[in-house]
Design a protein around this motif. Structure first.
Motif, mmCIF file in Angstrom:
data_model
loop_
_atom_site.group_PDB
_atom_site.id
_atom_site.type_symbol
_atom_site.label_atom_id
_atom_site.label_comp_id
_atom_site.label_asym_id
_atom_site.label_seq_id
_atom_site.Cartn_x
_atom_site.Cartn_y
_atom_site.Cartn_z
ATOM 1 N N GLN A 148 0.715 -1.260 0.003
ATOM 2 C CA GLN A 148 0.053 -0.144 0.130
ATOM 3 C C GLN A 148 0.918 1.272 -0.162
ATOM 4 O OE1 GLN A 148 -3.216 -0.079 -0.390
ATOM 5 N NE2 GLN A 148 -3.020 -2.486 -0.489
ATOM 6 N N PRO A 149 0.381 2.210 -0.654
ATOM 7 C CA PRO A 149 1.406 3.418 -0.583
ATOM 8 C C PRO A 149 1.801 4.072 0.686
ATOM 9 C CG PRO A 149 -0.613 3.801 -2.358
ATOM 10 C CD PRO A 149 -0.784 2.601 -1.373
ATOM 11 N N LYS A 150 1.095 3.966 1.498
ATOM 12 C CA LYS A 150 1.330 4.316 2.921
ATOM 13 C C LYS A 150 2.496 3.600 3.651
ATOM 14 C CE LYS A 150 -0.519 5.810 7.378
ATOM 15 N NZ LYS A 150 -2.043 5.835 8.202
ATOM 16 N N ALA A 151 2.275 2.027 3.229
ATOM 17 C CA ALA A 151 3.200 1.209 3.788
ATOM 18 C C ALA A 151 4.589 1.571 3.514
ATOM 19 C CB ALA A 151 2.956 -0.298 3.383
ATOM 20 N N LEU A 152 4.925 2.315 2.242
ATOM 21 C CA LEU A 152 6.168 2.506 1.928
ATOM 22 C C LEU A 152 6.757 3.898 2.248
ATOM 23 C CD1 LEU A 152 5.968 1.062 -1.715
ATOM 24 C CD2 LEU A 152 7.046 0.003 0.364
ATOM 25 N N GLY A 153 5.965 4.377 3.016
ATOM 26 C CA GLY A 153 6.326 5.685 3.711
ATOM 27 C C GLY A 153 7.014 5.733 5.015
ATOM 28 N N TYR A 154 7.221 6.807 5.679
ATOM 29 C CA TYR A 154 7.692 6.393 6.974
ATOM 30 C C TYR A 154 6.731 5.911 8.001
ATOM 31 C CZ TYR A 154 11.205 10.333 5.715
ATOM 32 O OH TYR A 154 12.135 10.785 5.159
ATOM 33 N N SER A 155 7.173 5.141 8.787
ATOM 34 C CA SER A 155 6.288 4.308 9.634
ATOM 35 C C SER A 155 6.143 4.987 10.987
ATOM 36 C CB SER A 155 7.047 2.807 10.074
ATOM 37 O OG SER A 155 8.171 3.007 10.655
ATOM 38 N N SER A 156 5.359 4.420 11.924
ATOM 39 C CA SER A 156 5.028 5.270 13.214
ATOM 40 C C SER A 156 6.588 4.950 14.010
ATOM 41 C CB SER A 156 3.812 4.559 13.659
ATOM 42 O OG SER A 156 4.259 3.096 14.312
ATOM 43 N N SER A 351 13.740 0.306 7.649
ATOM 44 C CA SER A 351 13.041 0.222 6.378
ATOM 45 C C SER A 351 11.727 -0.563 6.525
ATOM 46 C CB SER A 351 14.138 -0.899 5.704
ATOM 47 O OG SER A 351 13.479 -1.397 4.571
ATOM 48 N N ALA A 352 10.863 0.234 5.825
ATOM 49 C CA ALA A 352 9.496 -0.042 5.465
ATOM 50 C C ALA A 352 9.350 -1.178 4.777
ATOM 51 C CB ALA A 352 8.856 0.885 4.873
ATOM 52 N N ILE A 353 10.267 -1.559 3.495
ATOM 53 C CA ILE A 353 10.102 -2.935 2.939
ATOM 54 C C ILE A 353 10.614 -3.958 3.626
ATOM 55 C CG2 ILE A 353 11.133 -4.164 0.833
ATOM 56 C CD1 ILE A 353 11.221 -1.223 -0.499
ATOM 57 N N SER A 354 11.660 -3.895 4.559
ATOM 58 C CA SER A 354 12.174 -4.782 5.495
ATOM 59 C C SER A 354 11.020 -5.446 6.209
ATOM 60 C CB SER A 354 13.486 -4.391 6.011
ATOM 61 O OG SER A 354 14.528 -4.311 5.053
#
Length: 476
Positions: A148-156, A351-354
């Motif tokens: 999801q687009p949000k998942a690839l941004g900065y996490s909480s 890392s959001a992807i990791s």
């Protein structure tokens, strides 16, 4: 040469003379080897006292731009250009030497360097061999994931919420009850230690540990002013902890200790927990190796924690991939929020992807299956290495059969493990982790890893290690 200092300037006459002479050298008017006029001549030219000229020349000699030759005079030095460069650039060496973070031991710097060289046989490396990494399965996971687009941004600040939920479900198998607010995703266990060091402890705090410790080979606590104190886990432990005069924590690796491979019993864990509880000392439980235990693991210290006393560290770096840089820290909500705030100030999240990859592996069951296969392969490697040790090393060393993980804590009968021994092996293209990086007084042990080198390399490397050990012992 008609220049004279400006007496109306805010800069002193001496400093103006220094700047003028320096400019002559910079422009090449006074090349290396040029003889300067006498102090008397310069004083007349500048219309200043001879003492002013003398002080300026002394300062220029002190920085290496000028040199005095006995009975001859003062000259521009032959390394004047190098000196000028040093004067016009920041003195980076001073910055380095006075910086906060301590440098690594030279031996560890050499290990980090030589580990990158393909020709080296790595007998001490604390990571999985490329052949043990599930590369194809991770590649397949990327095809299965839907981002999801949000998942690839900065996490909480505390990390991907779904991953934190999955970790809570995962650690329940270890007897740990945790909610997502108790979890902070970190970039490996080392970052968890760094966050604790800067976020929870005051300067001068005591970090209790065992005498042989992974912490001695890194500096997350030492570099921010903590005192490292080795203790024995004996009957006097509770008294030792209670007598401390500063804020303190206890660092422990109870399951597959690094580097010794020790595994604490349930009673040993209970004894430490109760001693720290009585002294009101938090425990940092580093549990990154427990999944690699060959037999069923004993529940962690955190499983008996009912008061938020234990900060629990887990990671996939030793099991799935060190390159993913994903670990977790479990503790009280106030502590986790504090450390998550510091993490956001330093790297703005792992890392959001990791995080998505690790989440997929935990939820799909891939991780449990991979661990089962990995333990079998590590057991085979451990058996292979121990067979070689039994055939060749019994006359020179002793060891305990490994209970899991990566390492055999090999003890030579004589104190041969010094820097010279380490370097001699490097010359033979064999890289070890000597015991003295974990305990400065230890010259008997090496941390022997069966997890990284190939079977052929393990055989060849151990042959060379044996030869070097016998040769060293001949001197005793």
């Amino acid at each position: 040469m008609s220049w004279q200092p400006n007496r109306q300037s805010a800069t002193t006459l001496q400093q103006q003379i220094i700047q003028w002479i320096t400019a002559q050298v910079e422009r090449g008017d006074w090349v290396a080897g040029t003889k300067l006029p006498t102090q008397r001549q310069l004083a007349l030219q500048f219309d200043v006292n001879r003492s002013t000229v003398q002080q300026a020349l002394e300062e220029l000699k002190a920085i290496g731009l000028l040199e005095a030759r006995v009975g001859s005079g003062i000259y521009v030095t032959h390394n004047s250009w190098h000196t000028l460069i040093q004067q016009t650039q920041p003195n980076w060496q001073t910055y380095i030497e006075t910086s906060l973070h301590k440098p690594n031991y030279h031996t560890i710097q050499l290990i980090n360097d030589y580990e990158q060289r393909d020709e080296m046989i790595r007998l001490g490396t604390g990571e999985l061999a490329p052949s043990l990494l599930p590369i194809k399965e991770i590649e397949a996971s990327l095809q299965e994931l839907s981002f999801q687009p949000k998942a690839l941004g900065y996490s909480s600040p505390q990390g991907n919420e779904q991953l934190r939920i999955a970790i809570c479900n995962y650690v329940k198998k270890r007897g740990i009850d945790a909610e997502p607010q108790h979890v902070c995703i970190v970039s490996g266990a080392l970052q968890a230690l760094q966050l604790i060091a800067v976020g929870l402890l005051e300067q001068g705090s005591i970090v209790f540990q065992e005498s042989t410790s992974y912490l001695n080979s890194i500096h997350p606590f030492q570099s921010v002013g903590m005192q490292m104190m080795s203790v024995q886990r004996d009957k006097q432990l509770a008294q030792t902890l209670t007598q401390r005069k500063r804020q303190a924590v206890f660092y422990a690796i109870p399951t597959l200790h690094n580097p010794t491979g020790d595994v604490w019993t349930a009673q040993e864990k209970r004894t430490l927990y109760e001693a720290c509880q009585a002294a009101r000392i938090p425990i940092i439980e580093d549990d990154v190796y427990h999944e690699l235990l060959f037999e069923a693991p004993v529940p962690p210290i955190k499983a008996m924690d009912s008061s938020g006393q234990v900060l629990y560290i887990g990671s996939v770096s030793k099991t799935l991939s060190p390159g993913l840089r994903i670990g977790w820290l479990i503790g009280p909500t106030t502590v986790i929020e504090r450390l998550a705030d510091i993490k956001m100030q330093t790297d703005y999240g792992s890392s959001a992807i990791s995080q998505e990859i690790v989440l997929h592996w935990l939820q799909s069951g891939k991780y449990d299956q991979h661990l089962s296969d990995l333990r079998q392969q590590l057991q085979q490697r451990a058996d292979f290495v121990e067979q070689i040790l039994q055939e060749k090393f019994q006359e020179v060393a002793s060891w305990q059969t490994p209970k899991g993980g990566f390492y055999i804590w090999l003890k030579f009968h004589q104190p041969i493990v010094d820097k010279e021994f380490f370097m001699r092996l490097i010359q033979r293209q064999v890289l070890i982790n000597p015991g003295y990086i974990y305990n400065p007084q230890d010259h008997h042990h090496i941390r022997l890893s069966y997890a990284y080198a190939s079977y052929e390399e393990l055989w060849e490397g151990l042959e060379i290690l044996y030869e070097c050990a016998v040769k060293s012992m001949d001197f005793y």
